[in-house]
Design a protein around this motif. Structure first.
Motif, PDB file in Angstrom:
ATOM      1  N   LEU A  16       0.823  -1.203   0.000  1.00 42.90           N
ATOM      2  CA  LEU A  16       0.000   0.000   0.000  1.00 42.90           C
ATOM      3  C   LEU A  16       0.861   1.259   0.000  1.00 42.90           C
ATOM      4  O   LEU A  16       0.528   2.257  -0.635  1.00 42.90           O
ATOM      5  N   PHE A  19       2.060   1.669  -3.417  1.00 47.88           N
ATOM      6  CA  PHE A  19       0.928   2.071  -4.249  1.00 47.88           C
ATOM      7  C   PHE A  19       0.663   3.564  -4.150  1.00 47.88           C
ATOM      8  O   PHE A  19       0.391   4.238  -5.141  1.00 47.88           O
ATOM      9  N   GLU A  20       0.748   4.106  -2.927  1.00 46.12           N
ATOM     10  CA  GLU A  20       0.472   5.527  -2.718  1.00 46.12           C
ATOM     11  C   GLU A  20       1.415   6.405  -3.524  1.00 46.12           C
ATOM     12  O   GLU A  20       1.072   7.512  -3.928  1.00 46.12           O
ATOM     13  N   ALA A  23       0.062   5.761  -7.490  1.00 48.51           N
ATOM     14  CA  ALA A  23      -1.315   6.077  -7.879  1.00 48.51           C
ATOM     15  C   ALA A  23      -1.504   7.429  -8.552  1.00 48.51           C
ATOM     16  O   ALA A  23      -2.209   7.517  -9.549  1.00 48.51           O
ATOM     17  N   PHE A 172      -6.486   0.005  -9.273  1.00 50.43           N
ATOM     18  CA  PHE A 172      -5.846   1.043  -8.461  1.00 50.43           C
ATOM     19  C   PHE A 172      -6.892   1.912  -7.776  1.00 50.43           C
ATOM     20  O   PHE A 172      -6.765   2.254  -6.596  1.00 50.43           O
ATOM     21  N   PHE A 173      -7.918   2.279  -8.518  1.00 51.35           N
ATOM     22  CA  PHE A 173      -8.981   3.121  -7.956  1.00 51.35           C
ATOM     23  C   PHE A 173      -9.677   2.412  -6.799  1.00 51.35           C
ATOM     24  O   PHE A 173      -9.907   3.007  -5.732  1.00 51.35           O
ATOM     25  N   LYS A 176      -7.317   2.103  -3.733  1.00 51.33           N
ATOM     26  CA  LYS A 176      -7.088   3.368  -3.037  1.00 51.33           C
ATOM     27  C   LYS A 176      -8.278   3.776  -2.182  1.00 51.33           C
ATOM     28  O   LYS A 176      -8.104   4.267  -1.056  1.00 51.33           O
ATOM     29  N   HIS A 177      -9.484   3.574  -2.671  1.00 54.73           N
ATOM     30  CA  HIS A 177     -10.662   4.108  -1.989  1.00 54.73           C
ATOM     31  C   HIS A 177     -11.443   3.109  -1.145  1.00 54.73           C
ATOM     32  O   HIS A 177     -12.157   3.521  -0.224  1.00 54.73           O
ATOM     33  N   ASN A 180      -8.009   0.190   1.072  1.00 52.57           N
ATOM     34  CA  ASN A 180      -6.857   0.751   1.763  1.00 52.57           C
ATOM     35  C   ASN A 180      -7.260   1.331   3.124  1.00 52.57           C
ATOM     36  O   ASN A 180      -6.817   2.397   3.508  1.00 52.57           O
ATOM     37  N   ASN A 181      -8.148   0.621   3.826  1.00 53.48           N
ATOM     38  CA  ASN A 181      -8.584   1.103   5.131  1.00 53.48           C
ATOM     39  C   ASN A 181      -9.094  -0.072   5.951  1.00 53.48           C
ATOM     40  O   ASN A 181      -9.979  -0.801   5.515  1.00 53.48           O
ATOM     41  N   TYR A 228     -12.453  11.361 -10.604  1.00 53.39           N
ATOM     42  CA  TYR A 228     -11.425  10.747 -11.443  1.00 53.39           C
ATOM     43  C   TYR A 228     -11.912  10.630 -12.880  1.00 53.39           C
ATOM     44  O   TYR A 228     -13.029  10.230 -13.150  1.00 53.39           O
TER      45      TYR A 228
END
Length: 235
Positions: A16, A19-20, A23, A172-173, A176-177, A180-181, A228
């Protein structure tokens, strides 16, 4: 077992973090002001039967897309490089969007592509024959109106039938959203799609006066994320 879980967390955290840094290069955002003006430009055309936004449950979207891809034969997966949003009209002439995992980048489709339509904020897989019917309905009806109202210099252009993305960019989208939490209560819960029309003078020739769509992650707790725009319009 605890050691294995710990290693998995470290691996995920490292991925991650990497990735950050990647992205922002992969995913192209559109400033809110541009989204607002382009959505307003489309609404100004007052196209009958046009719908300007769509909201979908993120868990359902991810589950349907991923399970359909996972169930595809290995040889087919090697060719499924694109995620597309098609513009369609249903049997009642209601405008909507349809999703596809595809082997073809343009508005055309491949033999092994699969398709999804929206139903009550969720998506469901549909047969190719139904997709073709809805797509042709749009091309023969609403698209004809759009074409007459988006002329350039008095000349009619052929407006958008589909917006095409690289499948990896969709991954990726989503990562990320939505992945990633670790705290579900602070994660985004929906995908929000908003229709726009690019300017006649847009610097990208293939976008000039064309309809397109932007996507955001959103939730009650976190509000709306950035818009996006990482797809390409066809034709």
């Amino acid at each position: 077992m605890d050691t294995l879980k710990s290693q998995e967390k470290v691996t995920k955290k490292a991925f991650l973090k990497k990735f950050e840094t990647l992205a922002p290069v992969v995913l192209k955002t559109m400033p809110d002001e541009e989204v607002y003006l382009r959505n307003k430009a489309l609404r100004k055309l007052e196209i009958r039967n046009m719908i300007y936004d769509f909201c979908i449950d993120s868990k359902n979207f991810i589950s349907e897309i991923s399970s359909s891809y996972d169930n595809a034969p290995v040889e087919e997966k090697k060719k499924l490089d694109y995620f597309k949003i098609y513009f369609i009209q249903d049997d009642n002439d209601r405008f909507s969007i349809c999703f596809s995992i595809s082997s073809v980048e343009t508005e055309k489709f491949g033999d092994k592509d699969f398709f999804f339509k929206i139903k009550a904020k969720k998506i469901e897989k549909i047969e190719k024959e139904d997709f073709i019917k809805y797509s042709n309905n749009y091309k023969n009806k609403l698209l004809q109106t759009i074409n007459t109202q988006t002329r350039i210099g008095g000349l009619q252009i052929k407006n958008t039938e589909a917006v095409s993305y690289k499948l990896k960019d969709l991954y990726f989208f989503i990562l990320k959203h939505f992945l990633n939490n670790s705290k579900p209560e602070s994660s985004y819960s929906e995908l929000f799609f908003e229709m726009i029309k690019f300017e006649e003078t847009n610097e990208e020739p293939t976008n000039q006066n064309k309809l397109s769509i932007v996507v955001r992650a959103q939730s009650v707790s976190k509000g709306k994320a950035q818009a996006y725009d990482f797809g390409r319009v066809y034709p």
